[in-house]
Design an enzyme around this catalytic site. Structure first.
Site, PDB file in Angstrom:
ATOM      1  N   LYS A  84      87.088 -24.268  96.332  1.00  0.00           N
ATOM      2  CA  LYS A  84      86.631 -25.417  95.543  1.00  0.00           C
ATOM      3  C   LYS A  84      85.126 -25.364  95.276  1.00  0.00           C
ATOM      4  O   LYS A  84      84.685 -25.577  94.156  1.00  0.00           O
ATOM      5  CB  LYS A  84      86.945 -26.742  96.270  1.00  0.00           C
ATOM      6  CG  LYS A  84      88.418 -26.981  96.539  1.00  0.00           C
ATOM      7  CD  LYS A  84      88.649 -28.363  97.140  1.00  0.00           C
ATOM      8  CE  LYS A  84      88.043 -28.573  98.524  1.00  0.00           C
ATOM      9  NZ  LYS A  84      88.630 -27.715  99.578  1.00  0.00           N
ATOM     10  N   ARG A 141      89.815 -37.240  99.568  1.00  0.00           N
ATOM     11  CA  ARG A 141      90.587 -36.576 100.622  1.00  0.00           C
ATOM     12  C   ARG A 141      91.598 -37.502 101.265  1.00  0.00           C
ATOM     13  O   ARG A 141      92.350 -37.064 102.131  1.00  0.00           O
ATOM     14  CB  ARG A 141      89.637 -36.052 101.698  1.00  0.00           C
ATOM     15  CG  ARG A 141      89.191 -34.605 101.488  1.00  0.00           C
ATOM     16  CD  ARG A 141      88.208 -34.294 102.587  1.00  0.00           C
ATOM     17  NE  ARG A 141      88.119 -32.917 102.966  1.00  0.00           N
ATOM     18  CZ  ARG A 141      87.164 -32.082 102.568  1.00  0.00           C
ATOM     19  NH1 ARG A 141      86.270 -32.465 101.706  1.00  0.00           N
ATOM     20  NH2 ARG A 141      87.116 -30.850 103.036  1.00  0.00           N
ATOM     21  N   ARG A 148      83.531 -16.630 105.728  1.00  0.00           N
ATOM     22  CA  ARG A 148      82.603 -17.353 104.842  1.00  0.00           C
ATOM     23  C   ARG A 148      81.199 -17.457 105.442  1.00  0.00           C
ATOM     24  O   ARG A 148      81.017 -17.674 106.631  1.00  0.00           O
ATOM     25  CB  ARG A 148      83.139 -18.760 104.591  1.00  0.00           C
ATOM     26  CG  ARG A 148      82.162 -19.632 103.820  1.00  0.00           C
ATOM     27  CD  ARG A 148      82.826 -20.793 103.186  1.00  0.00           C
ATOM     28  NE  ARG A 148      83.272 -21.806 104.122  1.00  0.00           N
ATOM     29  CZ  ARG A 148      83.951 -22.890 103.748  1.00  0.00           C
ATOM     30  NH1 ARG A 148      84.291 -23.071 102.497  1.00  0.00           N
ATOM     31  NH2 ARG A 148      84.308 -23.771 104.647  1.00  0.00           N
ATOM     32  N   ARG A 178      79.147 -21.869 108.706  1.00  0.00           N
ATOM     33  CA  ARG A 178      79.180 -23.323 108.852  1.00  0.00           C
ATOM     34  C   ARG A 178      79.626 -23.702 110.257  1.00  0.00           C
ATOM     35  O   ARG A 178      80.441 -23.017 110.850  1.00  0.00           O
ATOM     36  CB  ARG A 178      80.147 -23.921 107.827  1.00  0.00           C
ATOM     37  CG  ARG A 178      79.487 -24.219 106.521  1.00  0.00           C
ATOM     38  CD  ARG A 178      80.447 -24.627 105.466  1.00  0.00           C
ATOM     39  NE  ARG A 178      81.464 -25.575 105.890  1.00  0.00           N
ATOM     40  CZ  ARG A 178      82.269 -26.206 105.033  1.00  0.00           C
ATOM     41  NH1 ARG A 178      82.172 -25.990 103.746  1.00  0.00           N
ATOM     42  NH2 ARG A 178      83.177 -27.042 105.473  1.00  0.00           N
ATOM     43  N   ARG A 192      90.961 -28.776 110.642  1.00  0.00           N
ATOM     44  CA  ARG A 192      90.760 -29.107 109.219  1.00  0.00           C
ATOM     45  C   ARG A 192      92.035 -28.871 108.419  1.00  0.00           C
ATOM     46  O   ARG A 192      92.361 -29.633 107.513  1.00  0.00           O
ATOM     47  CB  ARG A 192      89.596 -28.294 108.656  1.00  0.00           C
ATOM     48  CG  ARG A 192      88.249 -28.848 109.115  1.00  0.00           C
ATOM     49  CD  ARG A 192      87.160 -27.801 109.087  1.00  0.00           C
ATOM     50  NE  ARG A 192      86.861 -27.342 107.759  1.00  0.00           N
ATOM     51  CZ  ARG A 192      86.387 -26.132 107.488  1.00  0.00           C
ATOM     52  NH1 ARG A 192      86.171 -25.262 108.460  1.00  0.00           N
ATOM     53  NH2 ARG A 192      86.117 -25.794 106.260  1.00  0.00           N
TER      54      ARG A 192
HETATM   55  P1  AMP Z   1      83.875 -29.426 102.863  1.00  0.00           P
HETATM   56  O1  AMP Z   1      82.532 -28.831 102.691  1.00  0.00           O
HETATM   57  O2  AMP Z   1      84.415 -30.042 101.610  1.00  0.00           O
HETATM   58  O3  AMP Z   1      84.868 -28.486 103.499  1.00  0.00           O
HETATM   59  O4  AMP Z   1      83.704 -30.655 103.884  1.00  0.00           O
HETATM   60  C1  AMP Z   1      83.240 -30.420 105.196  1.00  0.00           C
HETATM   61  C2  AMP Z   1      83.560 -31.610 106.080  1.00  0.00           C
HETATM   62  O5  AMP Z   1      82.908 -32.783 105.566  1.00  0.00           O
HETATM   63  C3  AMP Z   1      85.022 -31.994 106.169  1.00  0.00           C
HETATM   64  O6  AMP Z   1      85.729 -31.236 107.131  1.00  0.00           O
HETATM   65  C4  AMP Z   1      84.933 -33.460 106.574  1.00  0.00           C
HETATM   66  O7  AMP Z   1      84.599 -33.602 107.927  1.00  0.00           O
HETATM   67  C5  AMP Z   1      83.718 -33.931 105.771  1.00  0.00           C
HETATM   68  N1  AMP Z   1      84.098 -34.445 104.424  1.00  0.00           N
HETATM   69  C6  AMP Z   1      83.809 -33.894 103.223  1.00  0.00           C
HETATM   70  N2  AMP Z   1      84.322 -34.618 102.222  1.00  0.00           N
HETATM   71  C7  AMP Z   1      84.969 -35.648 102.807  1.00  0.00           C
HETATM   72  C8  AMP Z   1      85.733 -36.750 102.310  1.00  0.00           C
HETATM   73  N3  AMP Z   1      85.948 -36.913 100.989  1.00  0.00           N
HETATM   74  N4  AMP Z   1      86.234 -37.610 103.210  1.00  0.00           N
HETATM   75  C9  AMP Z   1      86.037 -37.477 104.524  1.00  0.00           C
HETATM   76  N5  AMP Z   1      85.342 -36.464 105.065  1.00  0.00           N
HETATM   77  C10 AMP Z   1      84.807 -35.558 104.221  1.00  0.00           C
END
Ligand code: AMP
Length: 219
Positions: free
Chosen positions: A15, A90, A128, A161, A172
């Site tokens: 994404k 989400r 990654r 990360r 996750r």
């Molecule tokens: P990402 O970079 O999109 O994989 O997001 C990393 C982490 O941020 C996720 O595992 C969640 O802990 C948090 N996060 C990101 N977007 C959301 C969302 N829309 N709702 C809740 N937690 C989020």
């Protein structure tokens, strides 16, 4: 009508990478709630520390915090002509909030699901690396930096990360199945989802995305 592009897909589906490419091609801002939260997690405040803990665990940050973030970010001027969401919504609750925002502002949702097999997701997340400075994303197998672990764009040492370690990856993926897969179903029922096979190369996936977006954009 200005478009709000929603990229759905499991962690590791691509994404973020694709959102950056779409942003460059179409000129719309990329809004990554993960990036915004990682930045907030750097702050040594009660909220920053709370978010840092949630991120490292692989769980979701609360809908209340996300509602504040998304309302503030999408009302800025650069979002008037459309924007790309990567990592939001989400949960069903977040999807309902987004519906409201989009309706109020006269925008139109374009939902695209990037589907990738679970095994490939785990391998991608483990390989990654990200640039902590400019946010560029690399994969040590399929898209390595030119110089050993340094960002091609800004030369900063790349990092893994905090949530790309095995326990958080499992969590996750679990959270994704439980909380986020129903959001795709929610949009499917409204016949809003374009499906894309994300198991291919970055360029092939991007080509498909451009085709879908251009169709919806009436070009
Ligand atoms: P990402 O970079 O999109 O994989 O997001 C990393 C982490 O941020 C996720 O595992 C969640 O802990 C948090 N996060 C990101 N977007 C959301 C969302 N829309 N709702 C809740 N937690 C989020």
């Amino acid at each position: 009508m200005a478009k709000v592009i929603v990229l759905m897909g499991a962690p590791g589906a691509g994404k973020g990478t694709q959102a950056q490419l779409i942003s460059r091609r179409f000129g719309w801002p990329q809004i990554s709630t993960g990036d915004i939260l990682r930045e907030m997690a750097e702050q040594d405040t009660p909220l920053g520390r709370h978010i840092k803990g949630v991120l490292a665990s692989g769980r979701l940050v609360s809908d209340e915090i996300l509602a504040d973030i998304i309302q503030e970010r999408t009302q800025r001027d650069d979002c008037r002509g459309g924007y790309i969401l990567d990592g939001f919504p989400r949960t069903i609750h977040q999807a309902e909030l987004l519906d409201r925002l989009v309706r109020e502002r006269g925008h139109e949702l374009v939902v695209i699901n990037i589907a990738v097999a679970r095994q490939a997701l785990v391998a991608r997340l483990a390989a990654r690396r990200i640039c902590p400075r400019c946010g560029a994303v690399y994969n040590m197998h399929s898209r390595p930096p030119r110089e050993d672990e340094l960002c091609d764009r800004c030369g900063t040492p790349l990092r893994r990360r905090a949530d790309d370690h095995p326990d958080a990856i499992q969590k996750r993926l679990e959270v994704y199945q439980k909380e986020t897969a129903p959001v795709i179903e929610y949009y499917r029922q409204q016949k809003k989802v374009a499906e894309i096979d994300g198991g291919r190369s970055m360029d092939e996936v991007f080509e498909d995305l451009v085709r879908v977006i251009e169709e919806k954009n009436g070009r």
